[in-house]
Design an enzyme around this catalytic site. Structure first.
Site: not given
Length: 335
Positions: A150, A257
């Protein structure tokens, strides 16, 4: 089958940090269909700051239907009601799939037969630089060969130095690097930042700029030194606009997702459109508990997978639902 709904709060072992902020706990709603012979469960687990229905009281929304007797036909009617609420729609569609099979396993695959696992990436959460480096090394020691960092919340030069040190230890021939900016990079600087990041042999970067900027994203996908994967960009897009988005932006990858998109049928639709445009994809869980994680793994195992998937490991929470997957050497297996 009688519909029931049970709210749960999952506490994180430590804050799950991204460039958007951090999560301390996760509110989920478990929907179940029960009869004398059968119990089927599915998980509605929106992200409070990202899901279309992240601020909704899902238990209150579904309350008028709790206690009613549902057939497959009437479940599809409930699915129509859930259209504005993607995570709730995901749970109801999952129940439909499970109800279509006697044992609740609707995908016959090497994964669901416990014959072969699914290769996944090792996720390094946003943290201070030293902690991120330690976590990355622990993932490699655990057998992961694809590491996802990230980025976008810390000092950019510090992130680059971290990636440089990591790459010196672990060349491209042994470890793949994925990055996820969660839309954090400024539009006018993103191209330069991606050029800088390309020095570290990066496979791809997810959502470098905020969603909704189709022209700027299209330019990045065309000119970027790193392949771009769309993630948040797909949230809230109506099925009739899938093809338009892909034609205009032309990304190299899609990140699917299922909870945020609204169900496996919606993901299947994205995949069909992506194949038309020769766009690759992988699936990612979104901090679901063990129920949702297994269902996503079951669904994606029905495809021929040539890329590591972004599936969680079920180990983020203090107390989770019963475990039905296990990670060994970077591979997610069914227990």
């Amino acid at each position: 089958m009688i519909l029931k709904a049970s709210p749960h709060q999952l506490q994180f072992l430590k804050p799950a940090k991204t460039s958007r902020g951090s999560y301390q706990e996760k509110e989920v709603l478990v929907l179940s269909l029960e009869s004398e012979e059968l119990l089927l469960e599915a998980e509605a687990a929106p992200l409070s700051d990202l899901s279309i229905d992240g601020k909704e009281n899902l238990a209150l929304l579904i309350k008028p239907f709790v206690g009613l007797n549902f057939s497959l036909t009437s479940l599809y009617e409930l699915l129509d009601f859930c259209e504005p609420y993607p995570s709730l729609r995901f749970a109801v569609y999952t129940l439909i799939q499970k109800a279509s099979k006697e044992n609740g396993v609707w995908v016959d695959s090497a994964f669901t037969r416990s014959e072969r696992g699914i290769k996944i990436n090792g996720l390094v959460w946003m943290n201070d630089i030293e902690s991120m480096e330690q976590e990355a090394e622990s993932k490699i020691a655990a057998g992961f060969t694809c590491i996802k960092f990230k980025v976008g919340a810390l000092d950019f030069d510090a992130e680059c130095r971290m990636l440089e040190r990591f790459r010196k230890k672990h060349p491209e021939s042994t470890i793949e690097i994925r990055l996820d900016a969660n839309g954090a990079f400024p539009k006018d600087a993103a191209g330069t930042l991606l050029k800088d990041l390309s020095r570290f042999g990066v496979h791809s970067i997810e959502q470098p700029i905020a969603p909704g900027n189709w022209d700027e994203m299209a330019r990045l996908c065309k000119e970027s030194a790193i392949d771009v994967a769309l993630d948040e960009e797909l949230i809230g897009i109506a099925p009739g606009h899938y093809s338009q988005l892909l034609k205009e932006i032309k990304p190299q990858y899609l990140i699917l997702k299922p909870t945020l998109i609204g169900g496996f049928d919606r993901c299947d639709h994205w995949i069909q459109e992506a194949q038309k445009h020769k766009i690759q994809w992988w699936s990612t869980s979104a901090l679901e508990g063990n129920i949702g994680l297994f269902d996503i793994a079951q669904w994606v195992s029905g495809y021929d997978l040539n890329l590591p998937q972004g599936l969680g490991t079920g180990s983020l929470f203090v107390k989770n639902f019963p475990q039905n997957t296990l990670v060994q050497n970077g591979i997610l297996h069914r227990l």
